[in-house]
Each structure stands twice: as C-alpha cells, then as structure tokens.
Design a protein around this motif. Structure first.
Motif, PDB file in Angstrom:
ATOM      1  N   PRO A 129       0.799  -1.223   0.000  1.00  0.00           N
ATOM      2  CA  PRO A 129       0.000   0.000   0.000  1.00  0.00           C
ATOM      3  C   PRO A 129       0.830   1.272   0.000  1.00  0.00           C
ATOM      4  N   SER A 130       2.150   1.172   0.285  1.00  0.00           N
ATOM      5  CA  SER A 130       3.009   2.350   0.399  1.00  0.00           C
ATOM      6  C   SER A 130       4.054   2.332  -0.708  1.00  0.00           C
ATOM      7  N   TYR A 131       4.398   3.524  -1.186  1.00  0.00           N
ATOM      8  CA  TYR A 131       5.333   3.610  -2.301  1.00  0.00           C
ATOM      9  C   TYR A 131       6.720   3.094  -1.936  1.00  0.00           C
ATOM     10  N   ASN A 132       7.181   3.336  -0.718  1.00  0.00           N
ATOM     11  CA  ASN A 132       8.526   2.903  -0.334  1.00  0.00           C
ATOM     12  C   ASN A 132       8.448   2.143   0.985  1.00  0.00           C
ATOM     13  N   MET A 133       8.512   0.813   0.907  1.00  0.00           N
ATOM     14  CA  MET A 133       8.438  -0.043   2.086  1.00  0.00           C
ATOM     15  C   MET A 133       9.838  -0.584   2.361  1.00  0.00           C
ATOM     16  N   VAL A 134      10.604   0.161   3.155  1.00  0.00           N
ATOM     17  CA  VAL A 134      12.010  -0.141   3.399  1.00  0.00           C
ATOM     18  C   VAL A 134      12.182  -1.503   4.054  1.00  0.00           C
ATOM     19  N   ALA A 135      11.269  -1.873   4.940  1.00  0.00           N
ATOM     20  CA  ALA A 135      11.403  -3.114   5.701  1.00  0.00           C
ATOM     21  C   ALA A 135      11.432  -4.344   4.803  1.00  0.00           C
ATOM     22  N   THR A 136      10.750  -4.276   3.687  1.00  0.00           N
ATOM     23  CA  THR A 136      10.710  -5.419   2.763  1.00  0.00           C
ATOM     24  C   THR A 136      11.564  -5.178   1.528  1.00  0.00           C
ATOM     25  N   ASN A 137      12.284  -4.072   1.495  1.00  0.00           N
ATOM     26  CA  ASN A 137      13.074  -3.677   0.328  1.00  0.00           C
ATOM     27  C   ASN A 137      12.197  -3.551  -0.914  1.00  0.00           C
ATOM     28  N   GLU A 176       9.258 -12.942  -7.903  1.00  0.00           N
ATOM     29  CA  GLU A 176       9.468 -11.788  -7.029  1.00  0.00           C
ATOM     30  C   GLU A 176       9.835 -10.547  -7.846  1.00  0.00           C
ATOM     31  N   TRP A 177       9.120  -9.466  -7.602  1.00  0.00           N
ATOM     32  CA  TRP A 177       9.362  -8.189  -8.266  1.00  0.00           C
ATOM     33  C   TRP A 177       9.681  -7.126  -7.216  1.00  0.00           C
ATOM     34  N   ARG A 178      10.450  -6.139  -7.622  1.00  0.00           N
ATOM     35  CA  ARG A 178      10.741  -4.982  -6.785  1.00  0.00           C
ATOM     36  C   ARG A 178       9.893  -3.809  -7.267  1.00  0.00           C
ATOM     37  N   LEU A 179       9.016  -3.317  -6.390  1.00  0.00           N
ATOM     38  CA  LEU A 179       8.155  -2.182  -6.687  1.00  0.00           C
ATOM     39  C   LEU A 179       8.689  -0.972  -5.928  1.00  0.00           C
ATOM     40  N   PHE A 180       9.728  -0.352  -6.475  1.00  0.00           N
ATOM     41  CA  PHE A 180      10.411   0.755  -5.810  1.00  0.00           C
ATOM     42  C   PHE A 180       9.670   2.052  -6.103  1.00  0.00           C
ATOM     43  N   TYR A 181       9.101   2.654  -5.042  1.00  0.00           N
ATOM     44  CA  TYR A 181       8.222   3.814  -5.162  1.00  0.00           C
ATOM     45  C   TYR A 181       7.060   3.512  -6.124  1.00  0.00           C
ATOM     46  N   SER A 182       6.543   2.299  -5.974  1.00  0.00           N
ATOM     47  CA  SER A 182       5.396   1.838  -6.752  1.00  0.00           C
ATOM     48  C   SER A 182       4.492   1.027  -5.828  1.00  0.00           C
ATOM     49  N   ILE A 183       3.211   1.018  -6.116  1.00  0.00           N
ATOM     50  CA  ILE A 183       2.252   0.255  -5.318  1.00  0.00           C
ATOM     51  C   ILE A 183       1.346  -0.555  -6.234  1.00  0.00           C
ATOM     52  N   LEU A 184       0.571  -1.454  -5.620  1.00  0.00           N
ATOM     53  CA  LEU A 184      -0.507  -2.137  -6.325  1.00  0.00           C
ATOM     54  C   LEU A 184      -1.772  -1.320  -6.119  1.00  0.00           C
ATOM     55  N   ASN A 205      12.644  13.246  -8.133  1.00  0.00           N
ATOM     56  CA  ASN A 205      13.833  13.651  -8.894  1.00  0.00           C
ATOM     57  C   ASN A 205      14.869  12.537  -8.980  1.00  0.00           C
ATOM     58  N   PHE A 206      14.441  11.287  -8.741  1.00  0.00           N
ATOM     59  CA  PHE A 206      15.303  10.122  -8.914  1.00  0.00           C
ATOM     60  C   PHE A 206      14.484   9.035  -9.587  1.00  0.00           C
ATOM     61  N   PRO A 207      15.138   8.088 -10.293  1.00  0.00           N
ATOM     62  CA  PRO A 207      14.386   7.055 -11.023  1.00  0.00           C
ATOM     63  C   PRO A 207      13.695   6.085 -10.075  1.00  0.00           C
ATOM     64  N   ILE A 208      12.534   5.581 -10.515  1.00  0.00           N
ATOM     65  CA  ILE A 208      11.800   4.562  -9.765  1.00  0.00           C
ATOM     66  C   ILE A 208      11.547   3.385 -10.689  1.00  0.00           C
ATOM     67  N   PHE A 209      11.353   2.181 -10.062  1.00  0.00           N
ATOM     68  CA  PHE A 209      11.405   0.967 -10.863  1.00  0.00           C
ATOM     69  C   PHE A 209      10.258   0.011 -10.574  1.00  0.00           C
ATOM     70  N   LEU A 210       9.829  -0.654 -11.640  1.00  0.00           N
ATOM     71  CA  LEU A 210       9.044  -1.888 -11.568  1.00  0.00           C
ATOM     72  C   LEU A 210       9.957  -2.948 -12.160  1.00  0.00           C
ATOM     73  N   GLU A 211      10.537  -3.803 -11.288  1.00  0.00           N
ATOM     74  CA  GLU A 211      11.704  -4.593 -11.693  1.00  0.00           C
ATOM     75  C   GLU A 211      11.570  -6.067 -11.301  1.00  0.00           C
ATOM     76  N   MET A 212      11.816  -6.962 -12.252  1.00  0.00           N
ATOM     77  CA  MET A 212      11.879  -8.396 -11.967  1.00  0.00           C
ATOM     78  C   MET A 212      13.102  -8.690 -11.118  1.00  0.00           C
ATOM     79  N   ASN A 213      12.940  -9.547 -10.111  1.00  0.00           N
ATOM     80  CA  ASN A 213      14.057  -9.937  -9.257  1.00  0.00           C
ATOM     81  C   ASN A 213      14.467 -11.383  -9.529  1.00  0.00           C
TER      82      ASN A 213
END
Length: 423
Positions: free
Chosen positions: A265-273, A282-290, A313-321
């Motif tokens: 639910p949150s754009y940046n969930m540090v605890a789960t990386n 497994e995907w990385r949703l960096f500053y991204s949500i469902l 002002n920095f890139p954000i990713f929807l990334e396959m892990n």
C-alpha cells in the motif's frame, strides 16, 4: 479513412424556412432509400441462394463497402474480392464473386458502390457473397482508405462467426504445435490463445508471403474466411503477421492481481526492500504500489495494476528480481497516466547479469494519456533478440516536480506485462 459528413445545419435551415410556407395537406409518403447498408444485405441470406431485389431490400437497389482483401498477394482466390461495412454498430462483410480481370481492378481501401440488380447472395464453395456483378454494376467512390481490424479472441470469433465472417480481424495467439526450424506459413496451421479454443491460419502455397518463417507466437491479422474446409483466418499480405515471437512464458502476462493491493500500500516499504511475490515471481516495486481504484488505476484485466509515484527527482522501478531462462523475443505491456495526471517519461530496460547492469530497449516513452483522454490504456510492444537468461524492468525517469509545461512527471499505471521466449 475518408469521412462523409452530413450537415444537419442545412436541414435545420430548411425546416425553419418551410415553417413559414403554406402547410402541405397531402404530404408524400416518402421515397425509399436507394442504398441498403451492407449489414442489411447480409441479413437477407437465410441459408439458400436469395435473389437481391427491391422487395427483399425494402426498395433499395445499391449497397456500399470497403475492399479489405489484397488481390496482389495471392491469398484470396483471384476471382474474389472481400468488402465490409459498419452500419449502426454492425460490421458485416461479403465476398464479391467476379471474373479474374474484374477482381484485379480493385485494391485494399477502395470504397465501392454496388448495383445489386439481378444479383444473388449465396454460398459458393462455402464462402458467403454476391454473384452476378459485372463491371458496369461496380462504381469506385473512394480509394486508399485506412481500415482497422477488430481485435478478438478465438473463442468469441468462432462462437459469433456469422458476425465476423468476411471482416478484418486481429488475433494474438500461439501456434498449437511449436514450429521446428525452417517451417513456413504455407498451408494450414492452427493457433490458440487464452480463450481455450483454436482456429486455422491458412496461407495459399502460391501466395507471395507463403515462405515467411512461422513464429511460435504473433499477432495474426486477416480476413475471417469460410470455405468447404471450415472457418479460418487468411492474412492478406506479409504485413498482417505482426510482432512474431517465441511462445509466452508460463504464468505470463503478469497481471498484478496477486497478492491483494493491501500487501503493497506504500510507495517505499524499506522493511521489505519493496519486494513483492507476484504470480510470475518476485518483483521490486520501488516507489510503486498495487493500485485498485476504478477509473483511476490503469488495470487492463482484473482489478489491480501497478501505480508508480509522481514528481520525484530520482528514477523509480518496476523490476523483476529473477531471470527468465530462455531469453526473450518480445516484451509487451499496457500503460497510461493514473487518473488525470500529466504524462511522464519511462523506458524498458533489460539485464543479462542478474541485475548488475541494465541496458535500455528502444526509445523512452512519453505519451501516457489521462482517463479524460481515453479510459483505454495503450500497449507498448518491443521486439528483442536475447538468447540468454534475462530480466526486465520499467524505469520511470526522475524528472522532478511537474510544472505544467516543460516538466511532466505524473503517476504512471502499468498492467499485463508479458514476455515471450526466444526461438
């Protein structure tokens, strides 16, 4: 496609001025429209040959249609052309059975008017069309019109074939049997899609594109056609084989339906990386949500899509892990702005060293559109030739805060991310 415009303003003027005239106490009963729309002509066929006349067509004598066949390629019999016309939301098509010389006079995109006097609508060798047309009964009104194909899945095409017969359709599908090296389009090949049904793609061995390599997966655009051998799709030329590729990977497209949106639910969930276990891995949703907000999030299937943050002002990713083992030949996904946000700029990237380094594919994309512009997302499609294990990501560029003119960096929606294996 050329547009024929009826100007109701003239009718309004006539109606206004005529109101000042003496009332006609013996109004005419009306003159029948001399042109019957092609769907009306199509409806006249009840299974047996039917002579076409004014009685059958409510006083009409003519019909009109756009040529959708390509006589030069050789995949439609040389004595036939195929026309279609959309009337009141009904798109119908018919074959015109002509002699070879007459058929050769007409090309894709011609708009024809047909005099149906002394003609018959009937099936010839399984194909539904009109016989009895001669050159003096065919008038070319326009040419070079652009024609759109109706995207349809195979199950719907077959279940409603009467509606699609002799019209231009587009099916995205895989071959029923994986082709071995050197197999071409020539002959009858069967394709399947996610609808659970199959249909034949037929290419005449003498067609000028019959020697094209047969890809395991592609977009197949062509005429929904019927012969004595059954129903099939006949591509018109080489351009109707769209984005050929290997077969789609198992579990793809990734539709972001699992898990529920509440898991991210949150754009940046540090605890789960920002790692989320989706159905494909497994995907990385960096500053991204469902996201799951109707008419705001850009889901194409189901009720969830990825939503990527705005104004950073920095890139954000929807990334396959994880890596896909068999390389890739094509990547597709759907995109659009979240709700009515401004557009943004993003790019597709790949890595063949487990995410250590990334390379861009194609050009950055900057045309995401709002819901106000269209509720229908756009599809991006990239042809690639990667033979080794690979992973992909979408990189939304960090352009900074939107200012309404020079910088546009709104929220981005992504859904139905698909990867096709190399072949």
């Amino acid at each position: 496609m050329k547009t024929r415009i009826v100007i109701p303003f003239l009718i309004l003027i006539f109606g206004f001025t005529s109101s000042c005239m003496k009332e006609d106490i013996n109004p005419a009963e009306g003159i029948p429209n001399p042109i019957a729309a092609l769907p009306v002509v199509h409806q006249a066929f009840k299974g047996d040959p039917m002579p076409l006349n004014a009685e059958v067509l409510s006083g009409a004598r003519f019909t009109q249609g756009y040529v959708i066949s390509d006589q030069e390629s050789g995949n439609i019999p040389s004595n036939q052309i195929v026309v279609e016309f959309n009337w009141r939301g009904l798109n119908r098509g018919l074959v015109l059975f002509l002699d070879d010389n007459l058929a050769s006079l007409y090309t894709t995109g011609d708009f024809l008017q047909l005099d149906l006097t002394n003609t018959v609508i009937e099936r010839v060798n399984g194909s539904l069309g009109i016989t009895g047309l001669t050159q003096d009964k065919i008038q070319k009104l326009e040419e070079s019109n652009n024609l759109e194909a109706a995207s349809v899945d195979i199950a719907r095409l077959k279940a409603n074939f009467q509606s699609f017969e002799n019209t231009l359709v587009m099916v995205t599908a895989d071959l029923l049997d994986f082709p071995t090296g050197g197999v071409t389009l020539s002959g009858r090949n069967y394709i399947i899609d996610g609808s659970g049904d199959s249909i034949a793609i037929y290419t005449d061995p003498n067609a000028d594109f019959s020697n094209l390599r047969l890809a395991p997966s592609a977009g197949f655009r062509g005429i929904a056609y019927q012969t004595e051998d059954g129903i099939e799709i006949r591509m018109r030329n080489a351009n109707d084989l769209i984005d050929p590729s290997g077969p789609i990977y198992a579990n793809y497209p990734e539709d972001f339906e699992f898990p529920e949106a509440s898991v991210k639910p949150s754009y940046n969930m540090v605890a789960t990386n920002n790692l989320v276990e989706l159905k494909t891995g497994e995907w990385r949703l960096f500053y991204s949500i469902l996201g799951d907000i109707a008419n705001r999030d850009r889901y194409v299937s189901g009720s969830q899509a990825v939503r990527m943050q705005q104004n950073l002002n920095f890139p954000i990713f929807l990334e396959m892990n994880y890596d896909l083992p068999n390389g890739a030949s094509k990547v597709t996904f759907w995109y659009g702005s979240y709700f009515n946000d401004q557009s943004c700029t993003f790019q597709l990237e790949f890595s063949t060293d487990q995410g250590e380094t990334w390379e861009i594919i194609g050009e950055p994309i900057s045309d995401a559109h709002t819901f106000a512009s269209s509720p229908i997302a756009k599809q991006a499609s990239f042809l690639v030739d990667i033979q080794e294990p690979v992973r992909f990501r979408i990189n939304k560029l960090g352009l900074g805060p939107s200012n309404g003119s020079t910088v546009r960096n709104g929220r981005l929606g992504i859904d139905d991310f698909a990867v096709y294996q190399s072949y």
